[in-house]
Design an enzyme around this catalytic site. Structure first.
Site, PDB file in Angstrom:
ATOM      1  N   GLN A  47     136.506  90.648 114.691  1.00 30.55           N
ATOM      2  CA  GLN A  47     137.076  90.547 116.034  1.00 30.55           C
ATOM      3  C   GLN A  47     137.915  91.804 116.256  1.00 30.55           C
ATOM      4  O   GLN A  47     139.061  91.882 115.822  1.00 30.55           O
ATOM      5  CB  GLN A  47     137.917  89.282 116.163  1.00 30.55           C
ATOM      6  N   ALA A  74     140.534  81.001 123.634  1.00 28.22           N
ATOM      7  CA  ALA A  74     139.700  81.652 122.630  1.00 28.22           C
ATOM      8  C   ALA A  74     139.356  83.088 123.025  1.00 28.22           C
ATOM      9  O   ALA A  74     139.716  83.574 124.105  1.00 28.22           O
ATOM     10  CB  ALA A  74     138.431  80.839 122.406  1.00 28.22           C
ATOM     11  N   HIS A  75     138.613  83.746 122.146  1.00 28.43           N
ATOM     12  CA  HIS A  75     138.319  85.171 122.310  1.00 28.43           C
ATOM     13  C   HIS A  75     137.539  85.465 123.591  1.00 28.43           C
ATOM     14  O   HIS A  75     136.665  84.734 123.996  1.00 28.43           O
ATOM     15  CB  HIS A  75     137.586  85.742 121.089  1.00 28.43           C
ATOM     16  N   ASN A  76     137.937  86.564 124.212  1.00 33.06           N
ATOM     17  CA  ASN A  76     137.283  87.113 125.400  1.00 33.06           C
ATOM     18  C   ASN A  76     137.361  86.222 126.633  1.00 33.06           C
ATOM     19  O   ASN A  76     136.592  86.401 127.579  1.00 33.06           O
ATOM     20  CB  ASN A  76     135.824  87.472 125.104  1.00 33.06           C
TER      21      ASN A  76
END
Length: 331
Positions: free
Chosen positions: A201, A242-244
């Site tokens: 990540q 969460a991511h993005n």
């Protein structure tokens, strides 16, 4: 102790004054708990029934109030009681924790970090290489800010906050205790050699201005680029982003709700408590997701969604009514 006359309170919030009290007002309090020197609130008509039992000398009330305050008591009728009460709460707000020095001697600050004018840094704080802390920022004890982060002016990081490397927090933000900004996104894939291979990540988190993030909430870094929290967003405690994910301006997320990866929220979206949103979903501007709902497909702007899986509110209510009728028919 701070005390204010009824007239001083009225001058502060405006509105229509009904009745009078000679009591000096010493604090705001709930109707059920208020003493004879305290001010309370009747935000909607359904709370009128509590007024006859309260000892409060004054209340901020809604415009359609249908009762009278009584002897030596007063109402201040306003358009928005909650906003009026927020001004009173500010009036009685106690001072923040004291810093005896702007930078505590036990703080560890890398020589390459830039600390803005009048920033305060508490005990056992770690500030890493090439970090920038804005003017008047407050970093409470036991905060960690890792390499190449920026913390905006007038932003407050409460104790236990961790800001991972290369993340950016805007001006006038409040990050509450033990929140995590920039932890790795949850990325794993099956792998014959290792069972589950970790997907690196390499992105970061970018938080706008006037954002508030509650205690123990987590905002994960992007896999490629940035997880973005827009200006004015308010995130409750125990929230997972969460991511993005990409949140527009002035979104609200209530406690224990969560967004899976790459979710997009338009401006002004409201997410109720314990809502879960599937990855790669877009929720349009102004949409409302009711508490406990599960969102598995895109939501149009302005829609209100309920249920698990979430459907339009009117359809959910019809379904619940039908189920209730079917149950009653079987009895």
């Amino acid at each position: 102790m701070k005390t204010y006359t009824l007239q001083a309170i009225h001058d502060l919030i405006g509105g229509e004054l009904i009745g009078n009290t000679t009591q000096l007002i010493t604090a705001p309090e709930e109707l059920e708990k208020a003493s004879t020197t305290e001010i309370s609130i009747i935000g909607t008509k359904k709370y009128e029934r509590f007024w006859s039992k309260t000892k409060a000398c004054c209340a901020i009330v809604c415009e359609d109030i249908s009762i009278e305050p009584g002897d030596n008591k007063a109402f201040i009728k306003v358009k928005n009681p909650d906003l009026a009460m927020s001004k009173i709460l500010e009036l009685f707000s106690p001072p923040p924790p004291v810093f005896h020095s702007e930078i505590h001697p036990t703080a560890t600050i890398d020589s390459s970090a830039k600390i803005g004018e009048h920033a305060k840094i508490g005990a056992n704080v770690y500030i890493g290489p090439n970090v920038t802390i804005g003017a008047n920022a407050i970093i409470y004890p036991n905060v960690t800010v890792l390499d190449e982060c920026t913390i905006g002016s007038n932003t407050v990081l409460w104790s236990g906050v961790i800001v991972r490397e290369r993340c950016h927090i805007g001006n006038h933000c409040i990050i509450h205790p033990n929140a995590s900004i920039g932890a790795d996104g949850f990325g794993f894939r099956p792998c014959p050699e290792r069972g589950l291979a970790k997907i690196p990540q390499i992105g970061n988190v970018v938080i706008g201005n006037y954002v508030e993030i509650g205690a123990n909430s987590c905002v994960d870094r992007g896999k490629f680029s940035s997880t973005i929290i827009g200006d004015g967003c308010k995130i409750d405690n125990l929230v997972q982003i969460a991511h993005n994910c990409n949140l527009g301006k002035f979104c609200i997320m209530s406690g224990a709700s969560g967004l899976a990866g790459s979710v997009t929220l338009g401006d002004g979206v409201i997410i109720g408590g314990s809502v879960s949103v599937k990855d790669h979903i877009t929720i349009g501007a102004g949409a409302i997701i009711g508490a406990g709902s599960g969102v598995a497909s895109d939501v149009e702007a302005g829609k209100t969604m309920l249920g698990y899986p979430a459907v339009e509110a009117r359809d959910a209510l019809k379904q619940w009514a039908l189920l209730k009728r079917m149950v009653n028919e079987k009895r």
